[in-house]
Design a protein around this motif. Structure first.
Motif, mmCIF file in Angstrom:
data_model
loop_
_atom_site.group_PDB
_atom_site.id
_atom_site.type_symbol
_atom_site.label_atom_id
_atom_site.label_comp_id
_atom_site.label_asym_id
_atom_site.label_seq_id
_atom_site.Cartn_x
_atom_site.Cartn_y
_atom_site.Cartn_z
ATOM 1 N N LYS A 215 -4.662 -10.411 -42.789
ATOM 2 C CA LYS A 215 -5.047 -9.128 -43.381
ATOM 3 C C LYS A 215 -3.996 -8.647 -44.365
ATOM 4 N N PRO B 251 -16.047 1.880 -46.135
ATOM 5 C CA PRO B 251 -14.903 2.398 -45.377
ATOM 6 C C PRO B 251 -14.216 1.372 -44.477
ATOM 7 N N LEU C 271 -10.464 1.435 -44.252
ATOM 8 C CA LEU C 271 -9.838 2.513 -43.496
ATOM 9 C C LEU C 271 -9.503 2.077 -42.070
ATOM 10 N N THR C 272 -10.250 1.109 -41.544
ATOM 11 C CA THR C 272 -9.885 0.632 -40.207
ATOM 12 C C THR C 272 -8.558 -0.109 -40.244
ATOM 13 N N LYS D 230 -5.487 1.748 -39.356
ATOM 14 C CA LYS D 230 -5.187 2.049 -37.962
ATOM 15 C C LYS D 230 -4.665 0.827 -37.232
ATOM 16 N N ASP D 231 -4.345 -0.208 -38.016
ATOM 17 C CA ASP D 231 -3.932 -1.460 -37.383
ATOM 18 C C ASP D 231 -2.570 -1.307 -36.721
ATOM 19 N N LYS D 232 -2.290 -2.212 -35.776
ATOM 20 C CA LYS D 232 -0.999 -2.139 -35.084
ATOM 21 C C LYS D 232 0.130 -2.597 -36.005
ATOM 22 N N ASP E 297 -3.462 10.476 -41.699
ATOM 23 C CA ASP E 297 -3.141 10.061 -40.326
ATOM 24 C C ASP E 297 -2.198 8.884 -40.326
#
Lengths: 424, 509
Positions: free
Chosen positions: B226, B254, B257-258, B261-263, B300
């Motif tokens: 990624k 979208p 946008l995920t 939030k990845d680690k 965020d």
């Protein structure tokens, strides 16, 4: 006095006695002539004219009158001189008075004339000014009317423009309510996305935890399988099952459940072989396709009653040879029809046949005639023939088979594998 | 028998060579040995072994060379100077896959250090052979070749162009579609390195149909993959509006946008870089991102990271807010301003602070509403302190000054302006007083508050040259108040009063 004969004076004298107030002074000397001497003077003054004979007679009369008058003239002269010297005293005074009176009178007359002229001038000017003013006034009125109309139009136009501009700005250039709606929609989307992302993160966490747990579980399981010999037996309690403990250690239970590991079979290392059928091998012109290992050409025969390997292989890989009965059955057509019908029955949604629309109204039930619908059936004498079929008498619904399938007796003769029956 | 003895000698020699080469390869994995190896002249020894008869020795020698060249650029230069490259390139074309992998490794190791070395590789015709390796069916070979190409193309635009001219791009796009994750990673990284230099190169990559495949793989669970995918997409999108639009048309929103939030930290960073590169071109693209809820996601993301990872997200907010006031309002209602002021105060690095200051300036500069939203969070004193502090870098000072100026010129929120009266330098004080002079004449409550909070007193104490703009502002403020109050608060009033007391003669009764 007489010496200087002034014609005008003479005339005046002539007319001073009886006709002084005739007023011909008004019209001057050359004015209107009185009747008796009209023609004379007209004559005298127009010397170029021809004298007509009645006129000559009259002229003679006139000359006579003139001679008479001339005779009187001396007395007249004296009288004249006397009268002049008598009145000479008063002459200046009367003259002055007369002058004064005439002065005043002339003044009055002139003033009256001037007054008259004034009035006339005033009237003319009045009329002219009123005309001009009316024109001007009309212009002013026109202008004022025009200005009033234009002001009205401007005001109305301003009203329209005001409304339109307000509307345009509020609707198209900067729609405040639309902006507020948009911002609200953005907040909602943001919240939705935030929730979705939270969920996603949570899901990921859960998945990771689950995977970690599974890995741990697997590790422990493997450990238990490796250490299965530490299981406690009836004689000897294992290390995890100390007699001093109330409960056995959880590892004990795990060891009980675990299956011991088997010996590792020697893993045959798979040789990297590319089958002949694999197309990738052919693409690269640098790699050489390797085929399967073929058996060696010369091999020692195995000891024993074994048949020739070629024969065995031939039998092993012989293709199917169906008999004629199977290959071409006689009811092939019928069976094919049945097959087709079966397939169509599978496919059909509705088993009822689809009738054409023309038979929609053909739904009248058949009313059989009275003759055939009585319980007393038809007389069989005239109707039934010897060759008629009577299905009630049949013992089974199937018809006789006229054509039977063949059976083969000698199709395998000489082609069997077993050597039974062959002449040695 | 003598034949056997002769053969035995050869076998021994072969064993010795194999052993030597394997040991060298193993030693070369540890950095501390490499100096010793270099001093022992390992290069000249390895070079003939490359031409050895036995393939394993060749491969291991190539591997050892690769590891040595990987370590530092002197060794890489030695490899180049030793004329090893042409031999490698020649044999690349003919050998088996292990050798190809090792040779591609050597090329990669040499090419990664500097543009000159990479140019040397290109000059000896390695590019064509590497491209041929890309067509090989073994994924390991493809990976090594793609890696080498990526490292070569990384340095500058000419080398990238050379790689593209060799026809690498369509093959790299094919490599991306392969099932092996490592190969996908390397191919994506190579595409990213190629397209980062210029719009034409990015267009070449796009023309090969890369965007669709890259966009599909955003959902792949592998974090490193990624990273590379997002980096490749952002390098494509950064050059022009058309390229950014093409990236957006691949329907990454979208889904992207995920990734926020990845680690993995770098996935977040690259995702926010991608969104930043898209947002910076036109207001329409920023609008698209706002409508998809991207602003909230980025905010965020900023909240959950620290340090350099935050930087692209902060810049993205600045770019979005800079386009128009509606977008700036959208950033404000997504609660961006508190987050940015938090970044401003708690980040230790100057360049991140500068970015946050710039972003705040872009948000607050549009209308009084926006300035109020920024001022309410008490960021203006922080900005002022950053401007005044001597430790801040010049860039930070310039950016915070600009931000303060642009916000102040629109700010009508007086409680936030009051502290500025006390400790602002003259050039900022001018603007502050100007704002007061605009607001006070119209608002009576504000006037009262101004007096009671001591602002009027402070204004009287300001010394300004008569005729300057500051003096005019002060005059207009004084005109809002009755004369007695102005005199009361003017400095030295107590002295004048006392003087009057001294000089007063009480009336003698």
């Amino acid at each position: 006095m007489i010496g200087t004969f002034s014609y005008a004076k003479f005339l005046k004298f002539l007319y001073s006695v009886p006709e002084a107030e005739r007023g011909w002074e008004k019209s001057g000397v050359n004015g209107k002539l009185t009747a008796p001497l009209d023609w004379l003077y007209g004559l005298v003054r127009l010397p170029g004219r021809r004298i007509v004979t009645p006129v000559v007679n009259q002229m003679r009369e006139a000359m006579a009158t003139l001679a008479r008058l001339q005779a009187r003239s001396k007395a007249v002269g004296q009288q004249y001189y006397f009268r002049n010297s008598v009145v000479d005293v008063f002459r200046k005074k009367e003259n002055d008075a007369a002058v004064k009176i005439q002065n005043w009178f002339r003044g009055c007359r002139v003033r009256a004339y001037i007054r008259h002229l004034h009035r006339a001038a005033i009237i003319v000017q009045k009329w002219w000014r009123s005309y001009l003013s009316r024109q001007h006034y009309q212009l002013v009125v026109k202008l004022a009317y025009y200005t009033m109309k234009m002001n009205l139009y401007n005001e109305m136009a301003v009203r329209i423009q005001r409304r339109w501009r307000g509307y345009k700005i509020r609707k198209y250039c900067f729609d405040y309510f639309y902006l507020k709606e948009y911002l609200r929609a953005v907040t909602e989307t943001n919240d939705a996305i935030r929730d979705a992302l939270e969920e996603f993160a949570e899901m990921k966490e859960r998945e990771e935890k689950k995977a970690a747990l599974e890995r741990e579980e697997k590790k422990r399981d493997y450990q238990a399988r490796k250490m299965h010999y530490l299981l406690s037996t009836k004689q000897i309690p294992g290390i995890y099952n100390s007699p001093f403990r109330k409960d056995p250690d959880p590892w004990e239970l795990r060891l009980q459940k675990a299956k011991p590991l088997t010996h590792q079979r020697p893993r045959v290392k798979q040789k990297h072989s590319i089958s002949l059928t694999s197309w990738l091998a052919c693409t690269s012109n640098r790699s050489f396709p390797r085929s399967e290992i073929l058996p060696p050409i010369n091999r020692k025969q195995c000891q024993g009653p074994f048949r020739d390997i070629a024969e065995v292989l031939e039998q092993r890989y012989k293709p199917l040879e169906p008999t004629l009965r199977e290959a071409e059955p006689i009811n092939e057509l019928k069976e094919a029809r049945e097959d087709l019908r079966r397939q169509e029955w599978i496919r059909n949604v509705n088993d009822n046949m689809f009738l054409p629309f023309s038979s929609y109204h053909k739904n009248e039930k058949y009313v059989p005639s009275m003759h055939s619908s009585s319980k007393y059936g038809p007389n069989s004498y005239g109707c039934q023939r010897f060759r008629d079929e009577n299905p009630k008498k049949w013992i089974c619904p199937k018809d006789f088979q006229t054509v039977l399938p063949s059976f083969d007796l000698f199709s395998k003769y000489g082609k069997l594998y077993s050597k039974a029956g062959q002449i040695v | 028998m003598s034949q056997r003895q002769v053969l035995q000698v050869f076998e021994q020699y072969q064993k010795a060579r194999t052993h030597f080469v394997q040991m060298v390869a193993e030693l070369a994995t540890r950095p501390q040995n490499i100096e010793t190896l270099q001093n022992a002249g390992v290069m000249s020894l390895l070079r003939p072994l490359l031409l050895d008869v036995v393939p394993t020795i060749q491969q291991t020698a190539a591997l050892a060379l690769g590891r040595l060249a990987n370590y530092n650029d002197d060794l890489a230069e030695a490899v180049v100077k030793g004329d090893i490259l042409p031999q490698l390139v020649y044999s690349l074309a003919e050998q088996n896959r292990f050798y190809k992998k090792a040779a591609a490794f050597v090329l990669r190791a040499v090419g990664k250090h500097s543009p000159q070395l990479a140019q040397a590789i290109v000059d000896c015709g390695a590019l064509d052979t590497l491209v041929i390796c890309l067509e090989d069916f073994d994924p390991g070979v493809k990976e090594a070749a793609a890696w080498a190409l990526g490292y070569i193309a990384r340095h500058n635009a000419e080398l990238s162009q050379a790689v593209v001219d060799a026809g690498a791009v369509p093959l790299l796009v094919l490599c991306i579609q392969e099932p092996e994750v490592a190969l996908k990673r390397i191919a994506a990284s190579a595409l990213s390195d190629i397209s980062k230099h210029s719009p034409e190169l990015a267009q070449t990559v796009v023309d090969a149909g890369a965007i669709a495949h890259l966009a599909q793989m955003i959902l792949n669970p592998d974090a490193k993959l990624k990273r590379q995918i997002l980096s490749a997409l952002s390098q494509i999108a950064k050059h022009s509006v058309d390229l950014a639009e093409m990236v957006v048309e691949a329907e990454i929103f979208p889904v992207v946008l995920t990734c926020l939030k990845d680690k993995d930290e770098y996935v977040k960073k690259n995702a926010s870089t991608l969104i930043r590169e898209i947002a910076k071109h036109t207001p329409e693209l920023s609008q698209l991102i706002v409508n998809a809820g991207g602003v909230a996601a980025v905010i965020d993301c900023i909240g959950s990271c620290k340090g350099n990872i935050r930087l692209p997200g902060i810049m993205m907010l600045g770019y979005v807010a800079a386009h128009s006031e509606n977008l700036a309002m959208a950033v404000i209602i997504s609660k961006g301003v508190p987050q940015l002021s938090l970044c401003l105060s708690e980040e230790p690095e100057d360049h991140i602070k500068a970015a946050a200051a710039w972003a705040l300036g872009q948000i607050g500069r549009h209308t009084p509403e926006h300035a109020r939203a920024v001022a309410v969070t008490n960021t203006l004193p922080v900005l002022l302190s950053l401007y005044m502090s001597t430790e801040s870098s010049e860039d930070l000072q310039v950016k915070s000054k600009k931000a303060i100026k642009s916000i102040l010129q629109k700010c009508t929120y007086l409680p936030a302006l009051e502290p500025f009266l006390y400790d602002a330098p003259p050039n900022i004080l001018k603007h502050v007083v100007g704002q007061f002079s605009k607001v006070l004449p119209h608002d009576s409550k504000a006037r009262r508050l101004f007096v009671t909070s001591g602002g009027l007193k402070k204004v009287q104490e300001i010394k300004a040259e008569p005729g300057s703009l500051l003096q005019e502002y002060i005059n207009s403020i004084n005109n809002c108040y009755p004369e007695e109050i102005v005199r009361y608060y003017s400095p030295g009033y107590s002295e004048t009063l006392l003087q009057r007391v001294d000089s007063y003669q009480p009336l003698a009764n």
